[in-house]
Write a protein that holds these residues in place. Structure first.
Motif, PDB file in Angstrom:
ATOM      1  N   ALA A  12       0.828  -1.210   0.000  1.00  0.00           N
ATOM      2  CA  ALA A  12       0.000   0.000   0.000  1.00  0.00           C
ATOM      3  C   ALA A  12       0.862   1.260   0.000  1.00  0.00           C
ATOM      4  CB  ALA A  12      -0.917  -0.016   1.219  1.00  0.00           C
ATOM      5  N   ALA A  13       1.953   1.252   0.771  1.00  0.00           N
ATOM      6  CA  ALA A  13       2.789   2.454   0.868  1.00  0.00           C
ATOM      7  C   ALA A  13       3.513   2.720  -0.455  1.00  0.00           C
ATOM      8  CB  ALA A  13       3.805   2.300   2.011  1.00  0.00           C
ATOM      9  N   GLU A  32       9.324  -5.582  -6.575  1.00  0.00           N
ATOM     10  CA  GLU A  32       8.486  -6.330  -5.621  1.00  0.00           C
ATOM     11  C   GLU A  32       8.924  -7.789  -5.623  1.00  0.00           C
ATOM     12  OE1 GLU A  32       6.036  -5.970  -3.228  1.00  0.00           O
ATOM     13  OE2 GLU A  32       6.324  -8.144  -3.165  1.00  0.00           O
ATOM     14  N   ARG A  40       0.906  -7.041   2.528  1.00  0.00           N
ATOM     15  CA  ARG A  40       0.117  -7.696   3.582  1.00  0.00           C
ATOM     16  C   ARG A  40      -1.386  -7.482   3.415  1.00  0.00           C
ATOM     17  NH1 ARG A  40       2.661  -4.851   8.304  1.00  0.00           N
ATOM     18  NH2 ARG A  40       3.916  -3.831   6.706  1.00  0.00           N
ATOM     19  N   ASN A  56      -7.990  -7.312   6.496  1.00  0.00           N
ATOM     20  CA  ASN A  56      -9.371  -7.716   6.219  1.00  0.00           C
ATOM     21  C   ASN A  56     -10.126  -6.675   5.414  1.00  0.00           C
ATOM     22  OD1 ASN A  56      -9.442 -10.104   8.181  1.00  0.00           O
ATOM     23  ND2 ASN A  56      -8.636  -8.410   9.401  1.00  0.00           N
ATOM     24  N   TYR A  57      -9.809  -5.430   5.678  1.00  0.00           N
ATOM     25  CA  TYR A  57     -10.486  -4.335   4.985  1.00  0.00           C
ATOM     26  C   TYR A  57      -9.694  -3.055   5.175  1.00  0.00           C
ATOM     27  CZ  TYR A  57     -12.347  -3.999   9.746  1.00  0.00           C
ATOM     28  OH  TYR A  57     -12.466  -3.942  11.104  1.00  0.00           O
ATOM     29  N   ILE A 131      15.078  -7.202  -3.912  1.00  0.00           N
ATOM     30  CA  ILE A 131      16.284  -6.380  -3.794  1.00  0.00           C
ATOM     31  C   ILE A 131      17.072  -6.858  -2.575  1.00  0.00           C
ATOM     32  CG2 ILE A 131      17.156  -4.033  -3.408  1.00  0.00           C
ATOM     33  CD1 ILE A 131      15.957  -4.603  -6.255  1.00  0.00           C
ATOM     34  N   ASP A 316       3.506   1.271   7.224  1.00  0.00           N
ATOM     35  CA  ASP A 316       2.740   1.410   8.466  1.00  0.00           C
ATOM     36  C   ASP A 316       3.658   1.670   9.658  1.00  0.00           C
ATOM     37  OD1 ASP A 316       3.756  -1.188   8.348  1.00  0.00           O
ATOM     38  OD2 ASP A 316       1.853  -2.175   8.844  1.00  0.00           O
ATOM     39  N   VAL A 324      -3.819  -0.302   6.850  1.00  0.00           N
ATOM     40  CA  VAL A 324      -3.606  -0.035   5.431  1.00  0.00           C
ATOM     41  C   VAL A 324      -3.665   1.470   5.156  1.00  0.00           C
ATOM     42  CG1 VAL A 324      -4.507  -0.395   3.111  1.00  0.00           C
ATOM     43  CG2 VAL A 324      -4.532  -2.282   4.744  1.00  0.00           C
TER      44      VAL A 324
HETATM   45  C1  FAD Z   1      -3.027 -10.826   9.336  1.00  0.00           C
HETATM   46  C2  FAD Z   1      -3.107  -9.331   9.161  1.00  0.00           C
HETATM   47  C3  FAD Z   1      -4.317  -8.672   9.346  1.00  0.00           C
HETATM   48  C4  FAD Z   1      -4.417  -7.290   9.156  1.00  0.00           C
HETATM   49  N1  FAD Z   1      -5.636  -6.678   9.250  1.00  0.00           N
HETATM   50  C5  FAD Z   1      -5.753  -5.382   8.891  1.00  0.00           C
HETATM   51  C6  FAD Z   1      -7.040  -4.794   8.738  1.00  0.00           C
HETATM   52  O1  FAD Z   1      -8.076  -5.456   8.878  1.00  0.00           O
HETATM   53  N2  FAD Z   1      -7.099  -3.481   8.391  1.00  0.00           N
HETATM   54  C7  FAD Z   1      -5.977  -2.747   8.157  1.00  0.00           C
HETATM   55  O2  FAD Z   1      -6.102  -1.556   7.818  1.00  0.00           O
HETATM   56  N3  FAD Z   1      -4.747  -3.284   8.252  1.00  0.00           N
HETATM   57  C8  FAD Z   1      -4.612  -4.591   8.603  1.00  0.00           C
HETATM   58  N4  FAD Z   1      -3.366  -5.175   8.647  1.00  0.00           N
HETATM   59  C9  FAD Z   1      -2.173  -4.330   8.454  1.00  0.00           C
HETATM   60  C10 FAD Z   1      -1.956  -3.981   6.983  1.00  0.00           C
HETATM   61  O3  FAD Z   1      -1.928  -5.157   6.203  1.00  0.00           O
HETATM   62  C11 FAD Z   1      -0.632  -3.239   6.849  1.00  0.00           C
HETATM   63  O4  FAD Z   1      -0.616  -2.147   7.752  1.00  0.00           O
HETATM   64  C12 FAD Z   1      -0.401  -2.674   5.440  1.00  0.00           C
HETATM   65  O5  FAD Z   1      -0.770  -3.603   4.462  1.00  0.00           O
HETATM   66  C13 FAD Z   1       1.081  -2.299   5.330  1.00  0.00           C
HETATM   67  O6  FAD Z   1       1.386  -1.848   4.019  1.00  0.00           O
HETATM   68  P1  FAD Z   1       2.903  -1.481   3.665  1.00  0.00           P
HETATM   69  O7  FAD Z   1       2.928  -1.033   2.273  1.00  0.00           O
HETATM   70  O8  FAD Z   1       3.442  -0.592   4.740  1.00  0.00           O
HETATM   71  O9  FAD Z   1       3.735  -2.857   3.836  1.00  0.00           O
HETATM   72  P2  FAD Z   1       3.587  -4.243   3.067  1.00  0.00           P
HETATM   73  O10 FAD Z   1       2.173  -4.505   2.744  1.00  0.00           O
HETATM   74  O11 FAD Z   1       4.292  -5.244   3.921  1.00  0.00           O
HETATM   75  O12 FAD Z   1       4.384  -4.003   1.708  1.00  0.00           O
HETATM   76  C14 FAD Z   1       5.782  -4.163   1.613  1.00  0.00           C
HETATM   77  C15 FAD Z   1       6.104  -4.880   0.313  1.00  0.00           C
HETATM   78  O13 FAD Z   1       7.518  -5.001   0.197  1.00  0.00           O
HETATM   79  C16 FAD Z   1       7.815  -6.243  -0.419  1.00  0.00           C
HETATM   80  N5  FAD Z   1       9.209  -6.561  -0.099  1.00  0.00           N
HETATM   81  C17 FAD Z   1       9.754  -6.882   1.108  1.00  0.00           C
HETATM   82  N6  FAD Z   1      11.081  -7.051   0.998  1.00  0.00           N
HETATM   83  C18 FAD Z   1      11.400  -6.818  -0.303  1.00  0.00           C
HETATM   84  C19 FAD Z   1      12.617  -6.820  -1.033  1.00  0.00           C
HETATM   85  N7  FAD Z   1      13.790  -7.093  -0.438  1.00  0.00           N
HETATM   86  N8  FAD Z   1      12.582  -6.548  -2.364  1.00  0.00           N
HETATM   87  C20 FAD Z   1      11.403  -6.267  -2.988  1.00  0.00           C
HETATM   88  N9  FAD Z   1      10.214  -6.249  -2.338  1.00  0.00           N
HETATM   89  C21 FAD Z   1      10.215  -6.503  -1.011  1.00  0.00           C
HETATM   90  C22 FAD Z   1       6.794  -7.184   0.211  1.00  0.00           C
HETATM   91  O14 FAD Z   1       6.626  -8.363  -0.569  1.00  0.00           O
HETATM   92  C23 FAD Z   1       5.545  -6.300   0.235  1.00  0.00           C
HETATM   93  O15 FAD Z   1       4.786  -6.435  -0.937  1.00  0.00           O
HETATM   94  C24 FAD Z   1      -3.258  -6.556   8.804  1.00  0.00           C
HETATM   95  C25 FAD Z   1      -2.034  -7.214   8.618  1.00  0.00           C
HETATM   96  C26 FAD Z   1      -1.966  -8.583   8.777  1.00  0.00           C
HETATM   97  C27 FAD Z   1      -0.658  -9.295   8.519  1.00  0.00           C
END
Ligand code: FAD
Length: 339
Positions: A12-13, A32, A40, A56-57, A131, A316, A324
């Motif tokens: 998402a970020a 990615e 996540r 979940n949402y 990476i 996050d 999210v």
């Molecule tokens: C079980 C569970 C339930 C949740 N429930 C909720 C909910 O109901 N509502 C809500 O708002 N949030 C929920 N969350 C939290 C939410 O999923 C996260 O806060 C959000 O998705 C984080 O986004 P992000 O972009 O910061 O990180 P991420 O989604 O972790 O994105 C980081 C990306 O970097 C990639 N990556 C990692 N290392 C490398 C590398 N070396 N090279 C290339 N790519 C790499 C990963 O594959 C990933 O795609 C939940 C999380 C989990 C695990």
């Protein structure tokens, strides 16, 4: 090289940062490690079902995410109508703990968030590209992937993996500058909770007034249990339960056999819902999220100190909220700064 940005991570970020820069100067290249996008916030398909087995949402939060989600198109966007109820350590279920905020997902799954964001950009998204290291020479960054291929040069790099994985990248960064060690230390210090997700598929209906149950006293082995059938387009018939085991349980049992994990989840589901049919799912699935939820925000100062060298972080764990919408806001903010 001028005005080029590498984003590591298409969650998402990362997607929000690319989206924010869609009309701006930098050429954006995203790396990615997985096949899919949205990190996540993850969706799988099996036997005609779609299920969100990570986040979940999406909630709108207080910032720009509500308008952004609607701007991405309301086709296939759904607010889960049924409420979230609670349960305690004794398994006693009570109404409550729902807010008026939308609980959004998409008919095609929650990964639509990143897919729709990227679809509005010209960013080049390299999937299945992990990476492994970074290097700075002069005022340019290069990135090396797991196959040994070097990418770059880039003027800016944005790291969005969960903090422990971003700390590993910073440890594998070749940059002779005192600020690097302090930034790496701050990122490595962010604490995380683990979650084991168990997916239980049933060919019969499980009718209840609620969409999900959340444990509120931290005294149950289950943290969350949701009926995926409440999301239009996700479950063609019968039920699919998403059971997220509590962090202590998940840490203790994350390496156990998946069948053992789903058996325990099914026993808890049967007990919580008072329905022994739930002991025997038609099929199951699992996912262990080692770095599921950050419990704190990174110390802002050491990571801000490396920005003027074109090294940025978002996620996050930067926002300090394991949600999210917080990850999206963090990506948008970095996009604004780079712009
Ligand atoms: C079980 C569970 C339930 C949740 N429930 C909720 C909910 O109901 N509502 C809500 O708002 N949030 C929920 N969350 C939290 C939410 O999923 C996260 O806060 C959000 O998705 C984080 O986004 P992000 O972009 O910061 O990180 P991420 O989604 O972790 O994105 C980081 C990306 O970097 C990639 N990556 C990692 N290392 C490398 C590398 N070396 N090279 C290339 N790519 C790499 C990963 O594959 C990933 O795609 C939940 C999380 C989990 C695990």
């Amino acid at each position: 090289m001028t005005d080029s940005l590498a984003i590591v991570g298409a969650g998402a970020a990362g997607a929000a940062a690319a989206y924010r820069l869609r009309d701006a100067a930098p050429d954006v290249t995203v790396f990615e490690k997985s096949r899919g996008v949205c990190g996540r916030a993850a969706t799988r398909r099996r036997d005609g079902c779609r299920y969100d087995y990570g986040a979940n949402y999406v909630k709108p939060g207080d910032g720009p995410v509500g308008d952004l989600v609607r701007d991405l198109g309301e086709d296939g966007l759904h607010d889960v109508a049924q409420p979230v109820w609670t349960f305690d350590g004794d398994g006693s279920v009570e109404p409550g703990r729902d807010s008026d905020e939308p609980k959004w997902t998409w008919e095609a799954g929650i990964t639509q968030l990143a897919k729709r964001l990227f679809a509005r950009t010209d960013a080049a998204v390299h999937r299945e590209t992990r990476i492994e290291s970074l290097s700075r020479a002069g005022d340019a960054w290069t990135l090396t992937d797991a196959d040994g291929t070097t990418h770059g040069p880039f003027a800016d790099v944005l790291l969005t993996p969960p903090a422990p994985q971003t700390a590993d990248l910073l440890a594998a960064t070749d940059w002779d500058d005192d600020r690097l060690a302090a930034a790496r230390e701050a990122v490595a210090a962010v604490p995380y909770r683990s979650i084991v997700t168990a997916v239980l598929r049933y060919d019969f209906d499980v009718d209840r007034e609620w969409y999900a149950l959340v444990n509120t006293d931290g005294a149950h082995e289950v943290g969350w249990l949701a009926r995926e059938s409440c999301k239009p387009g996700h479950v063609p018939d019968g039920e699919l339960l998403v059971v997220q085991m509590a962090p202590d349980w998940s840490r203790a049992h994350c390496d156990r056999d998946p069948d053992w994990q789903t058996d325990r989840a099914a026993e808890h589901a049967a007990a919580l819902l008072g329905d022994d049919r739930l002991l025997d799912p038609a099929w199951t699935d699992t996912q262990g999220w080692r770095y599921a939820l950050p419990d704190d925000a990174v110390d802002a100062e050491p990571v801000a100190a490396v920005r003027d060298a074109g090294l940025h972080v978002a996620g996050d764990w930067v926002a300090g909220e394991a949600r999210v919408h917080a990850a999206v806001e963090s990506g948008l903010a970095v996009g604004d700064r780079i712009r």
